[in-house]
Design a protein around this motif. Sequence first.
Motif, PDB file in Angstrom:
ATOM      1  N   LYS A  25      -9.406 -75.158  20.197  1.00  0.00           N
ATOM      2  CA  LYS A  25      -9.604 -76.536  19.736  1.00  0.00           C
ATOM      3  C   LYS A  25      -8.407 -77.026  18.912  1.00  0.00           C
ATOM      4  O   LYS A  25      -8.122 -78.212  18.864  1.00  0.00           O
ATOM      5  N   TYR A  26      -7.697 -76.103  18.281  1.00  0.00           N
ATOM      6  CA  TYR A  26      -6.590 -76.465  17.405  1.00  0.00           C
ATOM      7  C   TYR A  26      -5.243 -76.502  18.119  1.00  0.00           C
ATOM      8  O   TYR A  26      -4.254 -76.936  17.545  1.00  0.00           O
ATOM      9  N   ILE A  27      -5.176 -76.033  19.345  1.00  0.00           N
ATOM     10  CA  ILE A  27      -3.925 -75.995  20.111  1.00  0.00           C
ATOM     11  C   ILE A  27      -3.977 -77.080  21.190  1.00  0.00           C
ATOM     12  O   ILE A  27      -4.832 -77.047  22.066  1.00  0.00           O
ATOM     13  N   LEU A  28      -3.065 -78.014  21.116  1.00  0.00           N
ATOM     14  CA  LEU A  28      -2.988 -79.075  22.119  1.00  0.00           C
ATOM     15  C   LEU A  28      -1.932 -78.686  23.155  1.00  0.00           C
ATOM     16  O   LEU A  28      -0.763 -78.511  22.816  1.00  0.00           O
ATOM     17  N   PRO A  29      -2.326 -78.525  24.426  1.00  0.00           N
ATOM     18  CA  PRO A  29      -1.389 -78.044  25.456  1.00  0.00           C
ATOM     19  C   PRO A  29      -0.103 -78.859  25.567  1.00  0.00           C
ATOM     20  O   PRO A  29       0.965 -78.310  25.775  1.00  0.00           O
ATOM     21  N   ASP A  30      -0.182 -80.170  25.394  1.00  0.00           N
ATOM     22  CA  ASP A  30       1.024 -80.989  25.517  1.00  0.00           C
ATOM     23  C   ASP A  30       1.901 -80.946  24.263  1.00  0.00           C
ATOM     24  O   ASP A  30       3.008 -81.465  24.263  1.00  0.00           O
ATOM     25  N   GLN A  31       1.415 -80.292  23.188  1.00  0.00           N
ATOM     26  CA  GLN A  31       2.180 -80.183  21.947  1.00  0.00           C
ATOM     27  C   GLN A  31       2.532 -78.734  21.598  1.00  0.00           C
ATOM     28  O   GLN A  31       2.927 -78.443  20.473  1.00  0.00           O
ATOM     29  N   ILE A  32       2.397 -77.806  22.561  1.00  0.00           N
ATOM     30  CA  ILE A  32       2.599 -76.379  22.292  1.00  0.00           C
ATOM     31  C   ILE A  32       4.042 -76.072  21.846  1.00  0.00           C
ATOM     32  O   ILE A  32       4.275 -75.131  21.099  1.00  0.00           O
ATOM     33  N   HIS A  33       5.002 -76.883  22.252  1.00  0.00           N
ATOM     34  CA  HIS A  33       6.401 -76.659  21.880  1.00  0.00           C
ATOM     35  C   HIS A  33       6.676 -76.976  20.406  1.00  0.00           C
ATOM     36  O   HIS A  33       7.693 -76.570  19.865  1.00  0.00           O
ATOM     37  N   LYS A  34       5.792 -77.684  19.750  1.00  0.00           N
ATOM     38  CA  LYS A  34       5.952 -77.970  18.317  1.00  0.00           C
ATOM     39  C   LYS A  34       4.623 -77.717  17.590  1.00  0.00           C
ATOM     40  O   LYS A  34       4.039 -78.611  16.990  1.00  0.00           O
ATOM     41  N   ILE A  35       4.191 -76.473  17.658  1.00  0.00           N
ATOM     42  CA  ILE A  35       2.895 -76.109  17.107  1.00  0.00           C
ATOM     43  C   ILE A  35       2.933 -76.129  15.573  1.00  0.00           C
ATOM     44  O   ILE A  35       3.865 -75.667  14.943  1.00  0.00           O
ATOM     45  N   ASN A  36       1.916 -76.709  14.988  1.00  0.00           N
ATOM     46  CA  ASN A  36       1.738 -76.764  13.546  1.00  0.00           C
ATOM     47  C   ASN A  36       0.231 -76.780  13.312  1.00  0.00           C
ATOM     48  O   ASN A  36      -0.425 -77.782  13.575  1.00  0.00           O
ATOM     49  N   VAL A  37      -0.323 -75.670  12.852  1.00  0.00           N
ATOM     50  CA  VAL A  37      -1.765 -75.535  12.749  1.00  0.00           C
ATOM     51  C   VAL A  37      -2.165 -75.333  11.291  1.00  0.00           C
ATOM     52  O   VAL A  37      -1.572 -74.536  10.577  1.00  0.00           O
TER      53      VAL A  37
END
Length: 69
Positions: A25-37
């Motif tokens: 739920k916290y990982i957005l596939p289209d934003q995986i290159h700039k992950i910030n959780v």
Amino acid sequence: MNQTIVFTGSLAFDYIFDIPDPFSKYILPDQIHKINVSIVTDTHRKSFGGTAGNQAFYSARLGLNTIIL
């Protein structure tokens, strides 16, 4: 014959957090290159870990003699 397995590697503390939702739920596939959780948790625990620690622990649970170098 009584043999001992020698493990080398890291020893560390593992921090285990209990999160309320699936981690996906916290990982957005289209934003995986700039992950910030950032996740808020209610509980966590500190356990012994690391590569050598984990391997020696589980080998000992199987009945093998182990030491960590």
